[in-house]
Scaffold this motif. Structure first.
Motif, PDB file in Angstrom:
ATOM      1  N   CYS A 103      61.222   1.481  24.231  1.00  0.00           N
ATOM      2  CA  CYS A 103      61.628   1.810  25.605  1.00  0.00           C
ATOM      3  C   CYS A 103      60.417   2.416  26.310  1.00  0.00           C
ATOM      4  N   ARG A 127      56.856  -5.145  25.265  1.00  0.00           N
ATOM      5  CA  ARG A 127      57.380  -4.296  26.325  1.00  0.00           C
ATOM      6  C   ARG A 127      57.089  -2.832  25.978  1.00  0.00           C
ATOM      7  N   LYS A 132      58.607   5.903  33.583  1.00  0.00           N
ATOM      8  CA  LYS A 132      60.006   5.753  33.197  1.00  0.00           C
ATOM      9  C   LYS A 132      60.980   6.274  34.255  1.00  0.00           C
ATOM     10  N   PRO A 133      61.989   5.485  34.585  1.00  0.00           N
ATOM     11  CA  PRO A 133      63.049   5.988  35.470  1.00  0.00           C
ATOM     12  C   PRO A 133      64.086   6.717  34.619  1.00  0.00           C
ATOM     13  N   GLU A 165      57.176  -1.407  33.364  1.00  0.00           N
ATOM     14  CA  GLU A 165      57.923  -1.175  34.609  1.00  0.00           C
ATOM     15  C   GLU A 165      57.076  -0.568  35.722  1.00  0.00           C
ATOM     16  N   GLN A 183      57.802  -5.283  35.465  1.00  0.00           N
ATOM     17  CA  GLN A 183      59.260  -5.158  35.345  1.00  0.00           C
ATOM     18  C   GLN A 183      59.795  -4.269  36.460  1.00  0.00           C
ATOM     19  N   GLY A 185      63.074  -2.231  37.349  1.00  0.00           N
ATOM     20  CA  GLY A 185      64.238  -1.726  36.636  1.00  0.00           C
ATOM     21  C   GLY A 185      65.507  -1.868  37.464  1.00  0.00           C
ATOM     22  N   ALA A 186      66.631  -1.743  36.744  1.00  0.00           N
ATOM     23  CA  ALA A 186      67.947  -1.883  37.376  1.00  0.00           C
ATOM     24  C   ALA A 186      68.092  -0.942  38.569  1.00  0.00           C
ATOM     25  N   ARG A 187      67.554   0.259  38.437  1.00  0.00           N
ATOM     26  CA  ARG A 187      67.724   1.248  39.501  1.00  0.00           C
ATOM     27  C   ARG A 187      66.940   0.909  40.760  1.00  0.00           C
ATOM     28  N   LYS A 208      65.308  -6.857  37.064  1.00  0.00           N
ATOM     29  CA  LYS A 208      66.555  -6.567  36.348  1.00  0.00           C
ATOM     30  C   LYS A 208      67.716  -6.433  37.318  1.00  0.00           C
ATOM     31  N   ARG A 238      71.048  -7.211  32.295  1.00  0.00           N
ATOM     32  CA  ARG A 238      70.882  -6.070  31.376  1.00  0.00           C
ATOM     33  C   ARG A 238      72.155  -5.230  31.286  1.00  0.00           C
ATOM     34  N   HIS A 273      69.842  -2.612  26.617  1.00  0.00           N
ATOM     35  CA  HIS A 273      70.404  -1.745  27.661  1.00  0.00           C
ATOM     36  C   HIS A 273      71.856  -2.098  27.942  1.00  0.00           C
ATOM     37  N   GLU A 299      64.642  -3.734  22.712  1.00  0.00           N
ATOM     38  CA  GLU A 299      63.931  -2.493  22.367  1.00  0.00           C
ATOM     39  C   GLU A 299      63.804  -2.336  20.845  1.00  0.00           C
ATOM     40  N   ASP A 310      66.071   6.159  24.663  1.00  0.00           N
ATOM     41  CA  ASP A 310      66.848   4.983  24.215  1.00  0.00           C
ATOM     42  C   ASP A 310      66.763   4.689  22.715  1.00  0.00           C
TER      43      ASP A 310
HETATM   44  C1  PEP Z   1      64.041  -0.172  30.351  1.00  0.00           C
HETATM   45  O1  PEP Z   1      63.810  -1.388  30.257  1.00  0.00           O
HETATM   46  O2  PEP Z   1      63.640   0.676  29.543  1.00  0.00           O
HETATM   47  C2  PEP Z   1      64.921   0.290  31.458  1.00  0.00           C
HETATM   48  C3  PEP Z   1      64.827   1.498  31.979  1.00  0.00           C
HETATM   49  O3  PEP Z   1      65.818  -0.661  31.814  1.00  0.00           O
HETATM   50  P1  PEP Z   1      66.935  -0.692  32.977  1.00  0.00           P
HETATM   51  O4  PEP Z   1      66.186  -0.655  34.265  1.00  0.00           O
HETATM   52  O5  PEP Z   1      67.633  -1.993  32.711  1.00  0.00           O
HETATM   53  O6  PEP Z   1      67.840   0.489  32.778  1.00  0.00           O
END
Ligand code: PEP
Ligand code: MN
Length: 341
Positions: A103, A127, A132-133, A165, A183, A185-187, A208, A238, A273, A299, A310
């Motif tokens: 992660c 990856r 990191k979010p 990311e 990348q 991220g989902a957020r 994502k 995801r 995820h 991961e 994670d």
């Molecule tokens: C990740 O890939 O570690 C991650 C934070 O993914 P996601 O944006 O899908 O939560």
């Protein structure tokens, strides 16, 4: 409407087409592709009359009406599947591409050990998050530039391409110097300032799906990136938030065939995820391959119990090896169905 110009259309021909579109009340979005210029016309007007006049103009190869709200990413616009090339690998092509790694990038020893294992066990892309979010501001936020440098080192040692990311538009250029794929991220799936800046990035994007986003919203976000100039977008399912609590998210595998019908962009699945539990990752990965995903994002950590983020969903290196071994017959069937398609 989408207007594809001929291969050697002149500047004057392109300008005249843009003028005609604007006179008809539409806004122009021009994309300079590797080979040709493609012009999008969006807005409200007399589509039939406009299409007819454009089709007759010099330099125009084809002008079509796209009924979907997402234009450039739709299958109507491009019936053949997009293949995205990175480091000698093709995503959306004849190979199922496995992207794997921790992660977060945590230390040199951790990323080097994981990278070596991923390469040895059949992964093609490494990856690892450097930015990191995190839900809590008190949790580990990533090694940032130091993490990017460690990813570069891992690439040099193994030949694996790198995906990491990007969280803000201000970081796109820096991260693009170190990563082969950016990348989102989902957020950040609907961070429109970020999506616009990715249109100018010289790297493929893995986008994502947002935690509570519909498939249409995912496609509209991909459209932002493509409409701003970058056609190289890979979509990633995801997991989405539902009422179910046994899994971290609900892995929406139906998104794969739905997306394959609606868009020409490649689709990968991130079972880690989606599930939130490592025991569920291998079965979901098999299902993703069986349902026609173009790749997996998984991961893997040398010691998940010590992971900074994670850990519960990260496979150990031997578990990753076992997953790859068990996937082999599914990948053979996947290849046969690709060849037949
Ligand atoms: C990740 O890939 O570690 C991650 C934070 O993914 P996601 O944006 O899908 O939560
Ligand atoms: Mn993660």
């Amino acid at each position: 409407m989408i207007i594809s110009m001929r291969l050697h259309a002149t500047r004057e021909e392109i300008d005249s087409v843009c003028e005609r579109i604007q006179e008809s009340g539409y806004k122009v979005h021009t994309i300079q592709g590797e080979e040709r210029v493609v012009i999008g016309a969006v807005g409200v007007g007399d589509v039939t009359a406009c299409l007819e006049s454009l089709q007759a103009m010099p330099g125009v190869e084809n002008a079509v009406r796209i009924s979907a709200p997402y234009k450039f990413v739709s299958r109507e616009f491009q019936p053949q599947r997009s293949r995205i090339r990175v480091n000698g690998i093709e995503i959306g092509g004849a190979e199922l591409v496995v992207m794997a790694g921790p992660c977060s990038v945590e230390s040199e020893a951790q990323i080097m050990e994981t990278a070596e294992a991923v390469a040895r066990l059949g992964g093609r892309i490494l990856r690892g998050g450097a930015f990191k979010p995190r839900t809590s501001p008190y949790d580990f936020q990533g090694l940032e530039l130091e993490g990017l440098k460690l990813l570069r080192k891992a690439k040099a040692a193994t030949g694996l391409a790198i995906i990491t990311e990007v969280m803000s538009d201000g970081d796109v250029e820096l991260i693009a110097e170190y990563a082969d794929i950016l990348q989102i991220g989902a957020r950040n799936m609907q961070n429109f300032a970020l999506l616009k800046s990715l249109g100018r990035a010289q790297r493929p994007i893995l986008l994502k799906r947002g935690i509570s986003s519909t498939i249409k919203e995912l496609l509209m976000s991909a459209e932002y990136i493509v409409a701003h100039g970058n056609p190289n977008v890979i979509l990633c399912e995801r997991g989405i938030r539902t009422f179910e609590t046994e899994t971290r998210n609900t892995c929406d595998l139906s998104a794969v065939p739905v997306l394959n019908a609606l868009t020409h962009l490649p689709v990968v699945v991130d079972p880690s995820h989606a599930a939130g539990k490592r025991s569920l990752v291998p079965p979901l990965a098999r299902a993703a391959v069986a349902i026609g995903a173009d790749g997996l994002l998984v991961e893997v950590h040398p010691s998940p119990e010590k992971a900074f983020s994670d850990g519960a969903q990260s496979l150990t290196i031997p578990q990753f090896g076992a997953m790859m071994r068990d996937l082999a017959p599914y990948i053979e069937l996947w290849k046969a169905s690709r060849e037949a398609a």
